[in-house]
Design a protein around this motif. Structure first.
Motif, PDB file in Angstrom:
ATOM      1  N   ILE B  36       0.849  -1.208   0.000  1.00 50.76           N
ATOM      2  CA  ILE B  36       0.000   0.000   0.000  1.00 50.76           C
ATOM      3  C   ILE B  36       0.880   1.253   0.000  1.00 50.76           C
ATOM      4  O   ILE B  36       0.649   2.212  -0.750  1.00 50.76           O
ATOM      5  CB  ILE B  36      -0.958  -0.010   1.216  1.00 50.76           C
ATOM      6  CG1 ILE B  36      -1.999  -1.111   1.047  1.00 50.76           C
ATOM      7  CG2 ILE B  36      -1.648   1.351   1.377  1.00 50.76           C
ATOM      8  CD1 ILE B  36      -2.819  -1.388   2.285  1.00 50.76           C
ATOM      9  N   ALA B  37       1.942   1.248   0.850  1.00 48.89           N
ATOM     10  CA  ALA B  37       2.850   2.403   0.931  1.00 48.89           C
ATOM     11  C   ALA B  37       3.510   2.666  -0.416  1.00 48.89           C
ATOM     12  O   ALA B  37       3.649   3.808  -0.849  1.00 48.89           O
ATOM     13  CB  ALA B  37       3.906   2.161   2.008  1.00 48.89           C
ATOM     14  N   ARG B  38       3.905   1.607  -1.072  1.00 47.22           N
ATOM     15  CA  ARG B  38       4.554   1.763  -2.377  1.00 47.22           C
ATOM     16  C   ARG B  38       3.556   2.275  -3.414  1.00 47.22           C
ATOM     17  O   ARG B  38       3.887   3.150  -4.225  1.00 47.22           O
ATOM     18  CB  ARG B  38       5.133   0.420  -2.823  1.00 47.22           C
ATOM     19  CG  ARG B  38       5.991   0.558  -4.061  1.00 47.22           C
ATOM     20  CD  ARG B  38       6.581  -0.761  -4.470  1.00 47.22           C
ATOM     21  NE  ARG B  38       7.522  -0.550  -5.554  1.00 47.22           N
ATOM     22  CZ  ARG B  38       8.826  -0.667  -5.418  1.00 47.22           C
ATOM     23  NH1 ARG B  38       9.339  -0.994  -4.259  1.00 47.22           N
ATOM     24  NH2 ARG B  38       9.613  -0.471  -6.459  1.00 47.22           N
ATOM     25  N   ALA B  39       2.338   1.735  -3.351  1.00 47.58           N
ATOM     26  CA  ALA B  39       1.311   2.136  -4.312  1.00 47.58           C
ATOM     27  C   ALA B  39       0.969   3.620  -4.155  1.00 47.58           C
ATOM     28  O   ALA B  39       0.647   4.303  -5.128  1.00 47.58           O
ATOM     29  CB  ALA B  39       0.066   1.278  -4.115  1.00 47.58           C
ATOM     30  N   ARG B  40       1.046   4.117  -2.929  1.00 48.63           N
ATOM     31  CA  ARG B  40       0.742   5.535  -2.674  1.00 48.63           C
ATOM     32  C   ARG B  40       1.937   6.439  -2.989  1.00 48.63           C
ATOM     33  O   ARG B  40       1.831   7.659  -2.876  1.00 48.63           O
ATOM     34  CB  ARG B  40       0.328   5.728  -1.216  1.00 48.63           C
ATOM     35  CG  ARG B  40      -1.068   5.178  -0.942  1.00 48.63           C
ATOM     36  CD  ARG B  40      -1.476   5.478   0.478  1.00 48.63           C
ATOM     37  NE  ARG B  40      -2.844   5.049   0.718  1.00 48.63           N
ATOM     38  CZ  ARG B  40      -3.418   5.037   1.903  1.00 48.63           C
ATOM     39  NH1 ARG B  40      -2.733   5.441   2.952  1.00 48.63           N
ATOM     40  NH2 ARG B  40      -4.659   4.660   2.039  1.00 48.63           N
ATOM     41  N   GLY B  41       3.087   5.807  -3.272  1.00 45.52           N
ATOM     42  CA  GLY B  41       4.273   6.568  -3.636  1.00 45.52           C
ATOM     43  C   GLY B  41       4.895   7.308  -2.486  1.00 45.52           C
ATOM     44  O   GLY B  41       5.448   8.408  -2.658  1.00 45.52           O
ATOM     45  N   ALA B  42       4.848   6.727  -1.278  1.00 47.33           N
ATOM     46  CA  ALA B  42       5.447   7.385  -0.109  1.00 47.33           C
ATOM     47  C   ALA B  42       6.955   7.518  -0.298  1.00 47.33           C
ATOM     48  O   ALA B  42       7.634   6.539  -0.626  1.00 47.33           O
ATOM     49  CB  ALA B  42       5.160   6.562   1.144  1.00 47.33           C
ATOM     50  N   LEU B  48       8.660   4.371   6.977  1.00 45.95           N
ATOM     51  CA  LEU B  48       7.299   4.485   7.524  1.00 45.95           C
ATOM     52  C   LEU B  48       6.743   3.122   7.963  1.00 45.95           C
ATOM     53  O   LEU B  48       6.247   2.961   9.085  1.00 45.95           O
ATOM     54  CB  LEU B  48       6.402   5.091   6.430  1.00 45.95           C
ATOM     55  CG  LEU B  48       5.186   5.869   6.880  1.00 45.95           C
ATOM     56  CD1 LEU B  48       5.613   7.106   7.641  1.00 45.95           C
ATOM     57  CD2 LEU B  48       4.342   6.255   5.656  1.00 45.95           C
ATOM     58  N   VAL B  49       6.853   2.135   7.078  1.00 43.46           N
ATOM     59  CA  VAL B  49       6.278   0.810   7.374  1.00 43.46           C
ATOM     60  C   VAL B  49       7.117   0.077   8.419  1.00 43.46           C
ATOM     61  O   VAL B  49       6.572  -0.592   9.301  1.00 43.46           O
ATOM     62  CB  VAL B  49       6.155  -0.025   6.080  1.00 43.46           C
ATOM     63  CG1 VAL B  49       5.523  -1.376   6.382  1.00 43.46           C
ATOM     64  CG2 VAL B  49       5.321   0.715   5.044  1.00 43.46           C
ATOM     65  N   LEU B  50       8.432   0.230   8.330  1.00 47.63           N
ATOM     66  CA  LEU B  50       9.287  -0.467   9.305  1.00 47.63           C
ATOM     67  C   LEU B  50       9.021   0.033  10.724  1.00 47.63           C
ATOM     68  O   LEU B  50       8.933  -0.762  11.661  1.00 47.63           O
ATOM     69  CB  LEU B  50      10.769  -0.272   8.954  1.00 47.63           C
ATOM     70  CG  LEU B  50      11.291  -1.152   7.810  1.00 47.63           C
ATOM     71  CD1 LEU B  50      12.682  -0.715   7.372  1.00 47.63           C
ATOM     72  CD2 LEU B  50      11.317  -2.617   8.217  1.00 47.63           C
ATOM     73  N   VAL B  51       8.879   1.341  10.870  1.00 52.68           N
ATOM     74  CA  VAL B  51       8.669   1.895  12.221  1.00 52.68           C
ATOM     75  C   VAL B  51       7.209   1.701  12.656  1.00 52.68           C
ATOM     76  O   VAL B  51       6.931   1.182  13.745  1.00 52.68           O
ATOM     77  CB  VAL B  51       9.033   3.398  12.259  1.00 52.68           C
ATOM     78  CG1 VAL B  51       8.652   4.006  13.607  1.00 52.68           C
ATOM     79  CG2 VAL B  51      10.516   3.580  12.013  1.00 52.68           C
ATOM     80  N   GLY B  52       6.283   2.105  11.771  1.00 56.26           N
ATOM     81  CA  GLY B  52       4.870   2.130  12.175  1.00 56.26           C
ATOM     82  C   GLY B  52       4.211   0.767  12.227  1.00 56.26           C
ATOM     83  O   GLY B  52       3.311   0.543  13.054  1.00 56.26           O
ATOM     84  N   LEU B 118      12.444  -3.675   1.040  1.00 56.52           N
ATOM     85  CA  LEU B 118      12.500  -3.750  -0.426  1.00 56.52           C
ATOM     86  C   LEU B 118      11.170  -3.371  -1.065  1.00 56.52           C
ATOM     87  O   LEU B 118      11.117  -2.586  -2.025  1.00 56.52           O
ATOM     88  CB  LEU B 118      12.899  -5.169  -0.855  1.00 56.52           C
ATOM     89  CG  LEU B 118      14.344  -5.581  -0.565  1.00 56.52           C
ATOM     90  CD1 LEU B 118      14.557  -7.049  -0.909  1.00 56.52           C
ATOM     91  CD2 LEU B 118      15.327  -4.709  -1.335  1.00 56.52           C
ATOM     92  N   VAL B 119      10.089  -3.916  -0.509  1.00 54.35           N
ATOM     93  CA  VAL B 119       8.766  -3.706  -1.134  1.00 54.35           C
ATOM     94  C   VAL B 119       8.307  -2.253  -0.988  1.00 54.35           C
ATOM     95  O   VAL B 119       7.784  -1.650  -1.929  1.00 54.35           O
ATOM     96  CB  VAL B 119       7.726  -4.676  -0.516  1.00 54.35           C
ATOM     97  CG1 VAL B 119       6.312  -4.348  -1.011  1.00 54.35           C
ATOM     98  CG2 VAL B 119       8.069  -6.118  -0.852  1.00 54.35           C
ATOM     99  N   ALA B 120       8.520  -1.677   0.214  1.00 57.03           N
ATOM    100  CA  ALA B 120       7.998  -0.324   0.484  1.00 57.03           C
ATOM    101  C   ALA B 120       9.014   0.764   0.142  1.00 57.03           C
ATOM    102  O   ALA B 120       8.810   1.924   0.499  1.00 57.03           O
ATOM    103  CB  ALA B 120       7.602  -0.221   1.956  1.00 57.03           C
ATOM    104  N   HIS B 121      10.080   0.387  -0.531  1.00 56.38           N
ATOM    105  CA  HIS B 121      11.157   1.339  -0.784  1.00 56.38           C
ATOM    106  C   HIS B 121      10.645   2.613  -1.464  1.00 56.38           C
ATOM    107  O   HIS B 121       9.975   2.562  -2.500  1.00 56.38           O
ATOM    108  CB  HIS B 121      12.235   0.676  -1.660  1.00 56.38           C
ATOM    109  CG  HIS B 121      13.447   1.529  -1.823  1.00 56.38           C
ATOM    110  ND1 HIS B 121      13.679   2.270  -2.955  1.00 56.38           N
ATOM    111  CD2 HIS B 121      14.487   1.793  -0.986  1.00 56.38           C
ATOM    112  CE1 HIS B 121      14.816   2.931  -2.814  1.00 56.38           C
ATOM    113  NE2 HIS B 121      15.327   2.656  -1.633  1.00 56.38           N
ATOM    114  N   GLY B 122      10.963   3.774  -0.863  1.00 57.03           N
ATOM    115  CA  GLY B 122      10.549   5.054  -1.432  1.00 57.03           C
ATOM    116  C   GLY B 122      11.741   5.812  -1.989  1.00 57.03           C
ATOM    117  O   GLY B 122      12.896   5.405  -1.794  1.00 57.03           O
ATOM    118  N   LEU B 123      11.443   6.941  -2.658  1.00 56.58           N
ATOM    119  CA  LEU B 123      12.496   7.707  -3.327  1.00 56.58           C
ATOM    120  C   LEU B 123      13.543   8.236  -2.348  1.00 56.58           C
ATOM    121  O   LEU B 123      14.727   8.307  -2.661  1.00 56.58           O
ATOM    122  CB  LEU B 123      11.866   8.883  -4.084  1.00 56.58           C
ATOM    123  CG  LEU B 123      11.054   8.492  -5.330  1.00 56.58           C
ATOM    124  CD1 LEU B 123      10.325   9.699  -5.878  1.00 56.58           C
ATOM    125  CD2 LEU B 123      11.958   7.871  -6.376  1.00 56.58           C
TER     126      LEU B 123
END
Lengths: 318, 225
Positions: B36-42, B48-52, B118-123
């Motif tokens: 979801i985080a990746r899809a939203r382009g965070a 974000l996902v690792l901490v939250g 890897l999956v949630a990786h952001g810019l």
């Protein structure tokens, strides 16, 4: 201290222990190799005494030495097999893996697992997961491990015929005796006077956590058989339909004072056990019925206590 | 002897349904949030996902479930009773069970943390490979520490109910002055979250190792009888 053996393998001195509501109060005794029974109800402390011998309960005071070592020492633990009513085996393993694990932990040579189980007729269980076993099968596997272990020298078995696999029950008495003859200390805790006298050479009687008396089976039961119409003879019939004819014939025998119909059997009660057995024989001939088995039913613990002066006497250790 | 004692907890983890269901469920949750985080382009998706999610929710509950599976849903001391019956020392049986649970939780923690990185990786996140490696290290450390923490909890109560109390304590204390005593605060610090302990990353690593060791020692000691 009540000591029935020389060179005792188990020595208990002034033991005080508690688990839940059950207590043991200043119990002192010793056992050597042979078959022994602790007679009493669960709340009298037999299972607690066994758990203490197995090192599973820490005594509040007193000393418990098993095979010359403290009961809780690793050396003693490896040589003791404790099979309580709620026996447990390593739950996530198969039966053959349990036996292999036990072999490693006890530090003994590897044996064929199926052959070990075959001693109690349990070879079909060898590759069954422990989780799939019935409680009676779990107890029987634990007992097979104990009886076939080269390391185990003390077998503590609670209520041998309760929650026990049917295949094992028939072989159990002889195997316990054989193990004792090989030098092991075999102790059964039971509330059944009959089981105690069948399985053990001597008995200690516990009552409310106190050691009451030590003696042989006949010592304990002598008073019971001599008092009133206590002899109970079970006549097992080959053909259940013969029950009515045999009951009529038994009723004509003077030695028989009462008859009770049971499933596939009759229970005759009388004052004299020998006269009762003769009467059953005469009645069977007179009625022309086939008898499969004649068996004297032992008294229950409560009956024995109520009618036997010896069992009512409490001799607290000084 | 150690290998023999390890067979039972290892079999509970690998053959029991509970361990697989726990691992599967919490891993899926972590990856779902990462997707979801990746899809939203965070831009800080991994952080974000690792901490939250991973540090705050998934890793503690994953370790809670795996420790429960390794001890068969009982107290730590009774979980090894069937081994003790064959002559094993109770403390040794408990110590080996804790070690197996810690290794299992560390492996699961490393997998989940690396996968999420890897999956949630952001810019704005660090380079994926390095981030995944660092996350795996933190996940493994956190998983192992939580395993020891819950193992100590499982020594309280007849059926190991203290494990649930330790879960609550971790949540409650993890954001207060007592945070230094819980794995939660140190794990969140290492994952880049807000620090309740005001310790550096290196200090939090040392604290987690120390906490794990102390909990494991106390748990094994409590199982001596």
């Amino acid at each position: 201290m009540i000591d029935g053996t020389n060179g005792a393998s188990i020595a208990i001195d002034s033991l005080v222990a508690r688990a839940g509501r059950t207590v043991l109060t200043r119990v002192s005794l010793s056992w050597g190799s042979g078959t022994h029974a602790i007679l009493g109800a669960r709340e009298d402390g037999g299972p607690l005494l066994m758990a203490t011998l197995a090192g599973r309960v820490v005594p509040r005071s007193g000393a418990v030495r098993v095979l010359g070592e403290a009961a809780r020492s690793p050396g003693a633990r490896r040589q003791v097999a404790h099979i309580p009513i709620e026996a447990s085996l390593p739950d996530a393993l198969r039966v053959d893996e349990v036996l292999a694990l036990a072999t490693t932990l006890r530090g003994e040579p590897t044996q064929d697992h199926a052959a070990r189980l075959a001693m109690l007729g349990l070879e079909a269980l060898v590759d069954r997961p422990v989780r799939s076993l019935l409680p009676g099968e779990v107890r029987a596997v634990a007992l097979a491990e104990a009886l076939t272990s080269a390391r185990v020298r003390v077998v503590l078995l609670e209520e041998p015929f309760v929650t026990m696999d049917a295949r094992a029950i028939g072989r159990l008495p002889q195997l316990l005796r054989d193990r004792a003859e090989q030098g092991a200390v075999v102790i059964v805790a039971t509330a059944s006077v009959g089981d105690a006298s069948d399985l053990a050479q001597d008995h200690v009687l516990l009552r409310r956590g106190t050691l009451v008396r030590r003696g042989g089976a006949q010592d304990l039961l002598a008073g019971f058989w001599q008092d009133g119409n206590n002899a109970r003879l079970r006549v097992v019939l080959r053909d259940e339909d013969d029950g009515r004819a045999l009951a009529a014939a038994l009723a004509r025998q003077p030695a028989v004072v009462a008859i009770e119909r049971l499933a596939g059997a009759l229970c005759a009660r009388g004052r004299d056990a020998e006269a009762l057995a003769r009467a059953a024989g005469h009645a069977a001939v007179e009625a022309g019925v086939d008898v499969a088995e004649l068996r004297f039913d032992p008294p229950s613990l409560d009956e024995a206590r109520a009618r036997t002066p010896l069992l009512q006497t409490e001799t607290r250790p000084s | 002897m150690t290998a023999a004692l390890a067979r039972l907890p290892f079999a509970r983890l690998t053959r029991g349904v509970a361990a697989w269901v726990t691992t599967g469920a919490w891993t899926m949750l972590a990856f779902a949030v990462a997707i979801i985080a990746r899809a939203r382009g965070a831009v800080h998706g991994a952080d974000l996902v690792l901490v939250g999610t991973v540090g705050a929710l998934v890793l503690p509950l994953l370790a809670y479930g795996l420790v429960g599976a390794a001890i068969g849903g009982r107290s730590l001391s009774t979980s090894g009773a069937s081994l003790v019956a064959f002559g094993a020392a109770p403390a040794s049986a408990a110590a080996v069970t804790i070690a197996i649970a810690a290794v299992g939780c560390a492996a699961a923690g490393a997998f989940v943390a690396a996968g999420v990185a890897l999956v949630a990786h952001g810019l704005a996140d660090p380079a994926p490979a390095g981030d995944a490696l660092a996350s795996a290290y933190v996940g493994a450390l956190g998983g192992g520490a939580y395993a020891c923490w819950f193992s100590l909890g499982a020594t309280f109560g007849r059926r190991g109910g203290g494990r649930a109390l330790f879960l609550v304590a971790d949540w409650v204390l993890g954001t207060t002055a007592g945070a230094i005593l819980t794995p939660r605060a140190h794990l969140l610090t290492l994952l880049g979250g807000p620090s309740a302990t005001h310790l550096s990353g290196r200090s939090s690593s040392v604290a987690l190792v120390f906490l794990a060791g102390a909990c494991a020692l106390m748990a094994a000691k409590r199982c001596r009888t």
